[in-house]
Design an enzyme around this catalytic site. Structure first.
Site, PDB file in Angstrom:
ATOM      1  N   ARG A 122      -1.349   3.818   9.512  1.00 46.41           N
ATOM      2  CA  ARG A 122      -1.670   4.426   8.548  1.00 46.41           C
ATOM      3  C   ARG A 122      -3.172   4.638   8.569  1.00 46.41           C
ATOM      4  O   ARG A 122      -4.127   3.689   7.785  1.00 46.41           O
ATOM      5  CB  ARG A 122      -1.434   3.465   7.170  1.00 46.41           C
ATOM      6  CG  ARG A 122       0.254   3.797   6.980  1.00 46.41           C
ATOM      7  CD  ARG A 122       0.876   2.792   6.315  1.00 46.41           C
ATOM      8  NE  ARG A 122       1.823   3.559   5.672  1.00 46.41           N
ATOM      9  CZ  ARG A 122       2.652   2.897   4.506  1.00 46.41           C
ATOM     10  NH1 ARG A 122       2.351   1.682   4.157  1.00 46.41           N
ATOM     11  NH2 ARG A 122       3.616   3.503   3.762  1.00 46.41           N
ATOM     12  N   GLN A 127      -2.412  10.607   7.979  1.00 50.86           N
ATOM     13  CA  GLN A 127      -1.745  10.575   6.697  1.00 50.86           C
ATOM     14  C   GLN A 127      -0.527  11.607   6.559  1.00 50.86           C
ATOM     15  O   GLN A 127       0.429  11.421   5.790  1.00 50.86           O
ATOM     16  CB  GLN A 127      -2.728  10.916   5.707  1.00 50.86           C
ATOM     17  CG  GLN A 127      -3.018   9.576   5.018  1.00 50.86           C
ATOM     18  CD  GLN A 127      -4.458   9.731   4.016  1.00 50.86           C
ATOM     19  OE1 GLN A 127      -4.839  10.713   3.878  1.00 50.86           O
ATOM     20  NE2 GLN A 127      -4.908   8.597   3.450  1.00 50.86           N
ATOM     21  N   ASP A 130       2.789  10.189   7.659  1.00 53.56           N
ATOM     22  CA  ASP A 130       3.288   9.001   7.024  1.00 53.56           C
ATOM     23  C   ASP A 130       4.684   9.302   6.232  1.00 53.56           C
ATOM     24  O   ASP A 130       4.741   9.382   5.022  1.00 53.56           O
ATOM     25  CB  ASP A 130       2.164   8.582   5.933  1.00 53.56           C
ATOM     26  CG  ASP A 130       2.576   7.069   5.483  1.00 53.56           C
ATOM     27  OD1 ASP A 130       3.626   6.632   5.676  1.00 53.56           O
ATOM     28  OD2 ASP A 130       1.605   6.442   4.684  1.00 53.56           O
ATOM     29  N   SER A 133       5.836   6.419   3.569  1.00 53.55           N
ATOM     30  CA  SER A 133       4.996   6.847   2.111  1.00 53.55           C
ATOM     31  C   SER A 133       5.855   7.843   1.547  1.00 53.55           C
ATOM     32  O   SER A 133       5.996   7.838   0.241  1.00 53.55           O
ATOM     33  CB  SER A 133       3.403   7.384   2.089  1.00 53.55           C
ATOM     34  OG  SER A 133       2.701   6.198   2.495  1.00 53.55           O
ATOM     35  N   TYR A 229      -2.281  -4.339   3.980  1.00 52.18           N
ATOM     36  CA  TYR A 229      -0.787  -4.841   3.744  1.00 52.18           C
ATOM     37  C   TYR A 229      -0.633  -6.152   3.495  1.00 52.18           C
ATOM     38  O   TYR A 229      -1.742  -7.284   3.653  1.00 52.18           O
ATOM     39  CB  TYR A 229      -0.102  -4.659   5.162  1.00 52.18           C
ATOM     40  CG  TYR A 229       0.266  -3.395   5.513  1.00 52.18           C
ATOM     41  CD1 TYR A 229       1.331  -2.669   4.717  1.00 52.18           C
ATOM     42  CD2 TYR A 229      -0.330  -2.748   6.380  1.00 52.18           C
ATOM     43  CE1 TYR A 229       1.596  -1.355   4.869  1.00 52.18           C
ATOM     44  CE2 TYR A 229       0.211  -1.238   6.575  1.00 52.18           C
ATOM     45  CZ  TYR A 229       1.067  -0.532   5.881  1.00 52.18           C
ATOM     46  OH  TYR A 229       1.418   0.724   6.256  1.00 52.18           O
TER      47      TYR A 229
HETATM   48  P1  NAD Z   1       4.981  -1.958   1.420  1.00 52.76           P
HETATM   49  O1  NAD Z   1       6.512  -1.103   1.094  1.00 52.76           O
HETATM   50  O2  NAD Z   1       4.814  -2.908   2.737  1.00 52.76           O
HETATM   51  O3  NAD Z   1       5.227  -3.307   0.184  1.00 52.76           O
HETATM   52  C1  NAD Z   1       5.091  -2.967  -1.196  1.00 52.76           C
HETATM   53  C2  NAD Z   1       4.112  -3.631  -2.043  1.00 52.76           C
HETATM   54  O4  NAD Z   1       4.993  -4.923  -2.158  1.00 52.76           O
HETATM   55  C3  NAD Z   1       2.943  -3.692  -1.594  1.00 52.76           C
HETATM   56  O5  NAD Z   1       1.874  -3.326  -2.598  1.00 52.76           O
HETATM   57  C4  NAD Z   1       2.767  -5.289  -1.268  1.00 52.76           C
HETATM   58  O6  NAD Z   1       1.436  -5.597  -1.627  1.00 52.76           O
HETATM   59  C5  NAD Z   1       3.737  -5.933  -2.377  1.00 52.76           C
HETATM   60  N1  NAD Z   1       4.098  -7.334  -2.043  1.00 52.76           N
HETATM   61  C6  NAD Z   1       4.320  -8.055  -0.754  1.00 52.76           C
HETATM   62  N2  NAD Z   1       4.867  -9.366  -1.083  1.00 52.76           N
HETATM   63  C7  NAD Z   1       4.440  -9.399  -2.437  1.00 52.76           C
HETATM   64  C8  NAD Z   1       4.785 -10.521  -3.336  1.00 52.76           C
HETATM   65  N3  NAD Z   1       5.270 -11.720  -2.898  1.00 52.76           N
HETATM   66  N4  NAD Z   1       4.585 -10.303  -4.419  1.00 52.76           N
HETATM   67  C9  NAD Z   1       4.460  -9.067  -5.138  1.00 52.76           C
HETATM   68  N5  NAD Z   1       4.291  -8.028  -4.070  1.00 52.76           N
HETATM   69  C10 NAD Z   1       4.231  -8.211  -3.037  1.00 52.76           C
HETATM   70  O7  NAD Z   1       3.618  -1.289   1.287  1.00 52.76           O
HETATM   71  P2  NAD Z   1       3.530   0.131   1.049  1.00 52.76           P
HETATM   72  O8  NAD Z   1       3.914   0.856  -0.117  1.00 52.76           O
HETATM   73  O9  NAD Z   1       4.069   0.919   2.281  1.00 52.76           O
HETATM   74  O10 NAD Z   1       1.761   0.133   1.309  1.00 52.76           O
HETATM   75  C11 NAD Z   1       1.137  -1.086   1.055  1.00 52.76           C
HETATM   76  C12 NAD Z   1      -0.404  -0.761   1.280  1.00 52.76           C
HETATM   77  O11 NAD Z   1      -0.598   0.311   2.265  1.00 52.76           O
HETATM   78  C13 NAD Z   1      -0.831  -0.190   0.172  1.00 52.76           C
HETATM   79  O12 NAD Z   1      -2.340  -0.570  -0.142  1.00 52.76           O
HETATM   80  C14 NAD Z   1      -1.218   1.361   0.311  1.00 52.76           C
HETATM   81  O13 NAD Z   1      -2.196   1.783  -0.549  1.00 52.76           O
HETATM   82  C15 NAD Z   1      -1.506   1.188   1.679  1.00 52.76           C
HETATM   83  N6  NAD Z   1      -1.211   2.690   2.134  1.00 52.76           N
HETATM   84  C16 NAD Z   1      -2.140   3.190   2.791  1.00 52.76           C
HETATM   85  C17 NAD Z   1      -1.750   4.716   3.767  1.00 52.76           C
HETATM   86  C18 NAD Z   1      -2.904   5.347   4.352  1.00 52.76           C
HETATM   87  O14 NAD Z   1      -3.983   4.650   4.309  1.00 52.76           O
HETATM   88  N7  NAD Z   1      -2.554   6.433   5.306  1.00 52.76           N
HETATM   89  C19 NAD Z   1      -0.741   5.102   3.544  1.00 52.76           C
HETATM   90  C20 NAD Z   1       0.372   4.195   2.792  1.00 52.76           C
HETATM   91  C21 NAD Z   1       0.025   3.208   2.089  1.00 52.76           C
END
Ligand code: NAD
Length: 379
Positions: A122, A127, A130, A133, A229
Site C-alpha cells: 500500500r 494505489q 489496491d 481497498s 495497519y
Molecule cells: P483492515 O481491513 O486491515 O482493518 C479494518 C480496520 O479494523 C482498520 O481500520 C483497523 O485499524 C481496525 N481494527 C483492527 N483491530 C481492531 C480492533 N481490535 N478494534 C477496532 N478496530 C480494529 O484495514 P484497511 O481498511 O485495509 O486499511 C487499514 C489502513 O491502511 C488504514 O489506515 C488505511 O487508511 C490504510 N490504507 C492505506 C492505503 C494506501 O496508502 N495506499 C490504501 C488502503 C488503506
C-alpha cells in the site's frame, strides 16, 4: 503474450477479472487477451462486448489455460486449473496466501509465478492497484444497504403529520476502508452514526464524515505498525474495547463490524452477551466472517438469530454488486499487469518495489517471507 480470463465459478461469484474497457488497454499494450465464453455475463458484459474490445472468446477451458502466459482471476484458481497452465505461467488474483498458504503448493510445484492482489504494497505508486481497498469500498457500502433492508424501521429522521420518526442509529466497528464507506453510506441515508477503531488516526476521518468517534483509553499502547495497519492487541486492550462496544450496542439499530488485522484472525469485538444486550429487531453485519469474524455468534454466509437480533456474516459482498466491483478490480489488475508488460512481452522485474513484494511463488520457490515461514520453508 497471451492473457487469459476465466469464467469465475466460485459460489455466488458474478464478477469478472477483466472488463472490456481494460481489454482495450491491454490490447493497446500489444498483449493478446482470451476470455472464456460468458465470463462477463454476471457483470452485464457479453462475449460480443469483449470481441469488440479486441479479445478472443474461447469455449474450451483446457485450450484457454494451456495457451495462457498470464491467467488473471478474482478468486484463487483450483489446483486443477494451476496444473493445466504451462510451467512458468503467471497467475494474478486474490490468493489468500497468508490465510491458506497450503492451497498454493500445487502452484509452487508446477513452477508458476503467482502474484497475490492481497500482497500489493500500500504505497503511493501502487494505489491504482489496491484491489483490497476497491473491494472493501463495495462491501462497506453494501453492508449498510443489507442492514437497512433488514431492520423493521427507516433510516432517516422524518417529520410528518403523523409525528416524528427518529433516525436509525448505526455503529461501525473498524474504520478502515470498508468502515469509512459504511459510515458515509449510512450518513447519506440519514442515520446517526458512531464508530470505533483502535487507530487514533481513524478518529479524524470518522469525524470528517459527520460521525462520532468513540474513544477508549487503551493505556497508550501501540495500536498500529509502521505501515499504518492495526496490530494484534493484548487481551486486556481488546476487553476495554469490547466493554465500550457492548454499552453502545444497546442503543444501535445496525452494527457493521469490519475490524481486521492483516494475516491474523479477526479480533473478537462482540460476544454473545453484547449481542443479547441489543434491541429486538436490530441487525449486526459482520464483515470479518472470512477471517474468523468479529462477533462470536456469527457464521460465515449464514443468518443467525439471538433473542430477536439478526447476525449476518456475508463473505463476498463485492460479488453482489458485480458491475462496479468488476470495473474497479479490472482497473486494479490492469494497472498491475502494465508493470509486467514490455513491448508486448512478459517482463518480470522482481526488484520492482510493487512486483517483488506481491509475488508468492516463482521458479519453484516461496518468494514471500511470511508465506514461506507459514510453510516451514525459507524465502
Ligand atoms: P483492515 O481491513 O486491515 O482493518 C479494518 C480496520 O479494523 C482498520 O481500520 C483497523 O485499524 C481496525 N481494527 C483492527 N483491530 C481492531 C480492533 N481490535 N478494534 C477496532 N478496530 C480494529 O484495514 P484497511 O481498511 O485495509 O486499511 C487499514 C489502513 O491502511 C488504514 O489506515 C488505511 O487508511 C490504510 N490504507 C492505506 C492505503 C494506501 O496508502 N495506499 C490504501 C488502503 C488503506
Amino acid at each position: 503474450m497471451n492473457i487469459a480470463v476465466l469464467n469465475e465459478n466460485g459460489p455466488g461469484e458474478a464478477r469478472v477479472a477483466l472488463m472490456p474497457e481494460s481489454v482495450k488497454k491491454l490490447v493497446a499494450l500489444k498483449a493478446a487477451v482470451s476470455v472464456e465464453t460468458s465470463a462477463g455475463l454476471g457483470a452485464a458484459r457479453t462475449d460480443d462486448d469483449y470481441r469488440e474490445a479486441g479479445a478472443t472468446i474461447v469455449s474450451d477451458r483446457n485450450k484457454l489455460l494451456g495457451s495462457a502466459d498470464v491467467l488473471v482471476g478474482i478468486g484463487r484458481p483450483s489446483a486443477d486449473v494451476f496444473k493445466k497452465l504451462k510451467k512458468g505461467a503467471v497467475v494474478l488474483s486474490f490468493l489468500r496466501p497468508l490465510d491458506e498458504p497450503g492451497e498454493l503448493v500445487p502452484a509452487l510445484e508446477h513452477g508458476l509465478t503467482t502474484f497475490s492482489m492481497e500482497l500489493v504494497p500500500r504505497i503511493t505508486r501502487a494505489q491504482a492497484m489496491d484491489a483490497l481497498s476497491s473491494m472493501a469500498t463495495v462491501a462497506g457500502y453494501k453492508a449498510v444497504l443489507l442492514g437497512a433492508d433488514r431492520i423493521p424501521r427507516m433510516f432517516p429522521l422524518l417529520m410528518t403529520a403523523a409525528g416524528t420518526v427518529p433516525p436509525a442509529r448505526v455503529l461501525v466497528l473498524g474504520a478502515g476502508v470498508a468502515g469509512l464507506q459504511a459510515i458515509a453510506t449510512a450518513r447519506r441515508l440519514g442515520a446517526v452514526v458512531e464508530a470505533y477503531d483502535v487507530r487514533a488516526a481513524a478518529g479524524e476521518q470518522v469525524r470528517s464524515l459527520g460521525a462520532k468517534f468513540l474513544e477508549v483509553d487503551l493505556g497508550g499502547i501501540q495500536t498500529e505498525d509502521k505501515g499504518g495497519y492495526a496490530v494484534e492487541l493484548s487481551e486486556e486492550a481488546l476487553k476495554r474495547g469490547r466493554d465500550l462496544i457492548a454499552e453502545q450496542a444497546r442503543s444501535a439499530d445496525v452494527i457493521i463490524t469490519t475490524a481486521q488485522v492483516p494475516g491474523r484472525r479477526a479480533p473478537v469485538l462482540m460476544d454473545e452477551d453484547a449481542v443479547k444486550g441489543m434491541k429486538r429487531g436490530s441487525v449486526v453485519i459482520d464483515l470479518a466472517g472470512a477471517t474468523g469474524g468479529n462477533v462470536t455468534v456469527s457464521k460465515p454466509d449464514e443468518v443467525v438469530e439471538r433473542d430477536g437480533v439478526i447476525i449476518m456474516a456475508p463473505t463476498n459482498l463485492p460479488a453482489t454488486i458485480p458491475v462496479h466491483a468488476s470495473q474497479l478490480y479490472s482497473r486494479n489488475v490492469t494497472s498491475f499487469l502494465s508493470l509486467l508488460i514490455k513491448d508486448g512481452e512478459l517482463h518480470l522485474d522482481m526488484a520492482d518495489d510493487v512486483v517483488g513484494p506481491s509475488c508468492v511463488t516463482h521458479e519453484g520457490k516461496w518468494m514471500n517471507h511470511r508465506v514461506a515461514a507459514a510453510m516451514g520453508a525459507a524465502a
